[in-house]
Design a protein around this motif. Sequence first.
Motif, PDB file in Angstrom:
ATOM      1  N   SER A   1      27.099  49.720  47.464  1.00  0.00           N
ATOM      2  CA  SER A   1      27.925  50.485  46.595  1.00  0.00           C
ATOM      3  C   SER A   1      27.498  51.765  46.538  1.00  0.00           C
ATOM      4  N   ILE A   2      26.189  52.183  46.982  1.00  0.00           N
ATOM      5  CA  ILE A   2      25.788  53.457  46.567  1.00  0.00           C
ATOM      6  C   ILE A   2      26.560  54.363  47.212  1.00  0.00           C
TER       7      ILE A   2
ATOM      8  N   PRO B   1      44.040  55.098  50.718  1.00  0.00           N
ATOM      9  CA  PRO B   1      43.240  56.001  51.398  1.00  0.00           C
ATOM     10  C   PRO B   1      42.001  56.371  50.833  1.00  0.00           C
ATOM     11  N   ALA B   2      42.064  56.764  49.702  1.00  0.00           N
ATOM     12  CA  ALA B   2      40.709  57.290  49.027  1.00  0.00           C
ATOM     13  C   ALA B   2      39.768  56.272  48.792  1.00  0.00           C
ATOM     14  N   VAL B   3      40.258  55.112  48.490  1.00  0.00           N
ATOM     15  CA  VAL B   3      39.236  53.985  48.379  1.00  0.00           C
ATOM     16  C   VAL B   3      38.592  53.787  49.870  1.00  0.00           C
ATOM     17  N   ARG B   4      39.311  53.643  50.782  1.00  0.00           N
ATOM     18  CA  ARG B   4      39.095  53.258  52.305  1.00  0.00           C
ATOM     19  C   ARG B   4      38.139  54.390  52.634  1.00  0.00           C
ATOM     20  N   ALA B   5      38.454  55.682  52.551  1.00  0.00           N
ATOM     21  CA  ALA B   5      37.326  56.566  52.969  1.00  0.00           C
ATOM     22  C   ALA B   5      36.020  56.512  52.146  1.00  0.00           C
ATOM     23  N   GLU B   6      36.175  56.130  50.887  1.00  0.00           N
ATOM     24  CA  GLU B   6      34.716  55.914  50.214  1.00  0.00           C
ATOM     25  C   GLU B   6      33.900  54.861  50.708  1.00  0.00           C
ATOM     26  N   MET B   7      34.731  53.653  51.003  1.00  0.00           N
ATOM     27  CA  MET B   7      34.071  52.513  51.605  1.00  0.00           C
ATOM     28  C   MET B   7      33.357  52.843  53.012  1.00  0.00           C
ATOM     29  N   LEU B   8      34.154  53.498  53.941  1.00  0.00           N
ATOM     30  CA  LEU B   8      33.257  54.301  55.068  1.00  0.00           C
ATOM     31  C   LEU B   8      32.363  55.105  54.887  1.00  0.00           C
TER      32      LEU B   8
END
Length: 574
Positions: A119-120, A191-198
Amino acid sequence: MYSLDVVIFEMLSGSLPHDTAAVSLPEVINIIRNQDPSRIGTLNTKLRGDIDAILSKALERDPDRRYQSVAELGADLRRHIANQPIQARPPSVVYQLSKFTRRNKGLVASLRVIFVLLSIGVVSLSYALQRESAARQEAETSLDRANAAYLFLEGIFEGLSPKETEGRDTELLLSMLDRAADDARTEIDLPAVRAEMLTIIARTYNSVFEYGEASKLLTESLQIMGNEANTDEGLVFSTKELLATAFHKLGDFEQADSIFLKIIEDARVHHPESQLATTLRQYSEFTMDDGRFDEALDAVQEAIELSPEVALIDQGRLVQQQGAVLRRLGRYQEANDSYLKALEYFEESGSDLERSITLNSLAIIARRDHRPEDAERYYLESMAVRESIDARINPDTAATLANLGRLYSGMVQYEKAIVVLEKSIDQLTELFGPDHVNVIYPRITLGETLSLIGEYEKSHASILQARSIAQRVFPEGHPLTVLATTEHGHILRRMGNCAQALDHYLLALDLVNQMGFDELIYAVPIWEGAGECSVSVGDQESERIMLSNLLRVFPKDDEHYAMYHDRYELIRED
């Protein structure tokens, strides 16, 4: 549940509850287990009161005192937005004094820590909760997005029974990360959440030295963010910083340099001085490895000036890096002073990982000062500390092994040196492959050591591989290229091929003169080797020139001066 709370904390404050910047996986685990999180009200005074109480309850180290479900947390947030009394209350003084550390070494605790680590880095999933006067719908949308991130992370761990995880250690984490990356691409619609997860997953790949996988995910994350209209600039910056570091560790210096220069320019304009200082320190590490020592020193000196009030561990990292650059510039006493100062910071802050690195650095200085027993003690202590916090194969331990092997070779303990050096090469090869830049130094030393016991064929093969990697990765005048060329000359001389050896010595000497490298470090071994070759071929004039250079750099009270002076006088009489 805890990871959702970390998400919301960072979404509101732009910071993590714990300071884990540039910290390894074991140190992150130690910090989360043993240190209370920051109170968000101290980071942003506008969030004092209800929000501070809600986040403090959510991030309690005692799980029983946290919200027990997403629904509970969401309900309290909605009460706050609706100006209704919240259920969260600041902990009492009695409770604060009674809290104690719970150290759980079992698998369930380990998975929880990994879960938190993933999560960091999640920042600004929504700006809605920061605008407390905004409409309820906007706040609920933000919460839904955070919930989606939480459920995604929770799904990563489904199906991992104790039987499946037994004995897998890093292999388990890598399989989880691989699955997480695939799921991020297929299961997350925003897309924004997907980028952050990556970016989260890539950060963890970096922590286990999988820099190639990290660089792929970070590049993909940046591409997604580049297509988004309202991308959080802080997330873009941190993702670029991680990508520059990954390219640096992979030995892709051109791409790393390009990214570092852009984010430094960005940090000077848009980010606080503490962030600029961290980025400058990372750039100093990079330019030092690229052989640009003056640039490296300028960067770390600026970082030190920007950060007079930073935490002890960060002060230690800056001073440690300053010492590293000073040592490579031949300013050994200043470097030693910096290392000792850094060691004090790390011991006071309980930072064992950084302490192990500094002990390795002090060993290098002790070896250079002809104190082999001190050097060996420092090296062994460095590895013992490192292995006590992280027993995995890692670049730091492999580098310390390479340095220890060079020490043993200088102590004429050749068999011992060869065992240690081969172990270093095996570890680095396992981590990065046989042609990585980190393999150059132990291969040079192994080649030198093998030649000293007459194993010329193996010696020559080792030095040729080292030179090949150096010439492919570095510019001609890089210090490791010079070192490999010089050592190749030594090996050829020991093989009795002085004509070729002299060609290598002259090439290396020309590079030393062109680049203005420290003569005591780089030129003295060349003059010594070339002088011996001149004796072998009966060229007294060339030997005299080499001896005169050696007499020029050594003080008259040095034992080397007396030895060279006697030989010089003998030639002059002849």
